[in-house]
Design an enzyme around this catalytic site. Structure first.
Site, PDB file in Angstrom:
ATOM      1  N   ASP A   1      -6.720  -1.184   0.144  1.00 40.69           N
ATOM      2  CA  ASP A   1      -5.622  -0.540  -0.589  1.00 40.69           C
ATOM      3  C   ASP A   1      -4.406  -1.451  -0.752  1.00 40.69           C
ATOM      4  O   ASP A   1      -3.266  -0.988  -0.798  1.00 40.69           O
ATOM      5  CB  ASP A   1      -5.211   0.771   0.094  1.00 40.69           C
ATOM      6  CG  ASP A   1      -6.362   1.765   0.186  1.00 40.69           C
ATOM      7  OD1 ASP A   1      -7.114   1.872  -0.802  1.00 40.69           O
ATOM      8  OD2 ASP A   1      -6.512   2.412   1.242  1.00 40.69           O
ATOM      9  N   ARG A   2      -4.637  -2.728  -0.819  1.00 36.69           N
ATOM     10  CA  ARG A   2      -3.576  -3.731  -0.990  1.00 36.69           C
ATOM     11  C   ARG A   2      -2.579  -3.747   0.164  1.00 36.69           C
ATOM     12  O   ARG A   2      -1.466  -4.253   0.027  1.00 36.69           O
ATOM     13  CB  ARG A   2      -2.827  -3.510  -2.326  1.00 36.69           C
ATOM     14  CG  ARG A   2      -3.703  -3.732  -3.565  1.00 36.69           C
ATOM     15  CD  ARG A   2      -4.232  -5.171  -3.558  1.00 36.69           C
ATOM     16  NE  ARG A   2      -5.038  -5.504  -4.737  1.00 36.69           N
ATOM     17  CZ  ARG A   2      -6.358  -5.480  -4.773  1.00 36.69           C
ATOM     18  NH1 ARG A   2      -7.042  -5.103  -3.701  1.00 36.69           N
ATOM     19  NH2 ARG A   2      -7.015  -5.822  -5.859  1.00 36.69           N
TER      20      ARG A   2
END
Length: 217
Positions: free
Chosen positions: A195-196
Site C-alpha cells: 500500500d505504498r
C-alpha cells in the site's frame, strides 16, 4: 498520431510489494556496513550488475545530469567510480563537487541512495585500477573523448585502431582519466512495502557520528 504511435497507458503499471519490514533495530549502526549486507543480498539474488548506479551531478548553474555508472570500490571512506575528467560529469564535478548515487535494486524491492561530496582519487590509485582493466577497456579510455561530439562511428573506430597499434600491450594511464570518491553525507535505504507504506531509513552524518532517521514514504 495513430494507435501504434500513442504512448502506452501508465496509470495501471504498479506492483504491490510484500515482504519483511525494515526496522531500525535490524540495521547496522554504520551505513557502509549496512550497504555491504544489502549488496551481498543483491548478489545472492542474482541481480545483473548490482554495482550499476545512477550518478547525478549538476553544473555550477544548477543544470542537472544523470547517467548509469559502475561502482568499482567502496570502503569506510565512501564510494568510487572512474571516468573521463573531461566528460560532462567530470566538468560538473569540477564546478560543483557534489553527487547523488542511486542503486535501483527493483527485483528485490530495494533502493539505496547516497548523497555526498566528491574528490578525485590520487593518480596512484587510479593507475592501479587502470592496470587491472581489460586491454580493450584501457584502449577505449584513450579512444573516447567522453561526451564530445564525434563525426561518425567510423571516426571512433579508426581512433581505437590507431591507438591499439601505438600501444599493442600496455597503454599508459590517460592524464584525463581517473577515479572519484563520493564521501557520503546521507545514505538512505528504501524497502518496498504494501500500500505504498514503504520503509525509508536514512543515515545522516552528524557531529558525533551517524544519526539514523525514519522518513515518511
Amino acid at each position: 498520431m495513430d494507435a501504434t504511435s500513442r504512448p502506452p497507458s501508465l496509470a495501471g503499471l504498479r506492483r504491490s510489494y510484500v515482504g519483511e519490514p525494515l526496522l531500525e533495530t535490524a540495521v547496522a549502526a554504520d551505513p557502509v556496513v549496512q550497504f555491504t549486507t544489502w549488496f551481498q543480498e543483491a548478489l545472492d539474488a542474482g541481480l545483473p550488475e548490482p554495482n550499476a548506479m545512477v550518478v547525478a551531478t549538476a553544473s555550477a548553474g544548477g543544470r542537472p545530469s544523470a547517467r548509469t555508472v559502475l561502482l568499482k570500490e567502496y570502503d569506510e571512506r565512501g564510494f568510487v567510480f572512474y571516468t573521463n575528467y573531461e566528460s560532462r560529469k567530470g566538468r560538473d564535478l569540477a564546478e560543483n563537487p557534489r553527487a547523488s548515487l542511486l542503486f535501483p535494486w527493483h527485483p528485490i524491492r530495494r533502493q539505496v541512495r547516497v548523497e555526498g561530496t566528491v574528490t578525485r582519487l590520487s593518480h596512484e590509485e587510479s593507475a592501479a585500477y587502470f592496470a587491472s582493466r581489460p586491454y580493450g577497456s584501457r584502449i577505449g579510455a584513450w579512444a573516447s573523448r567522453q561526451s564530445a561530439v564525434v563525426r561518425s562511428r567510423e571516426v571512433l573506430d579508426a581512433r581505437y585502431e590507431e591507438l591499439s597499434a601505438r600501444w599493442p600491450e600496455e597503454p599508459p594511464v590517460p592524464d584525463f582519466w581517473g577515479g572519484y570518491l563520493v564521501t557520503p553525507r546521507e545514505v538512505e535505504f528504501w524497502q518496498g512495502r504494501m500500500d505504498r507504506m514503504h520503509d525509508r531509513l536514512r543515515y545522516r552524518r552528524g557531529q558525533g557520528g551517524w544519526v539514523l532517521e525514519r522518513l515518511a514514504p
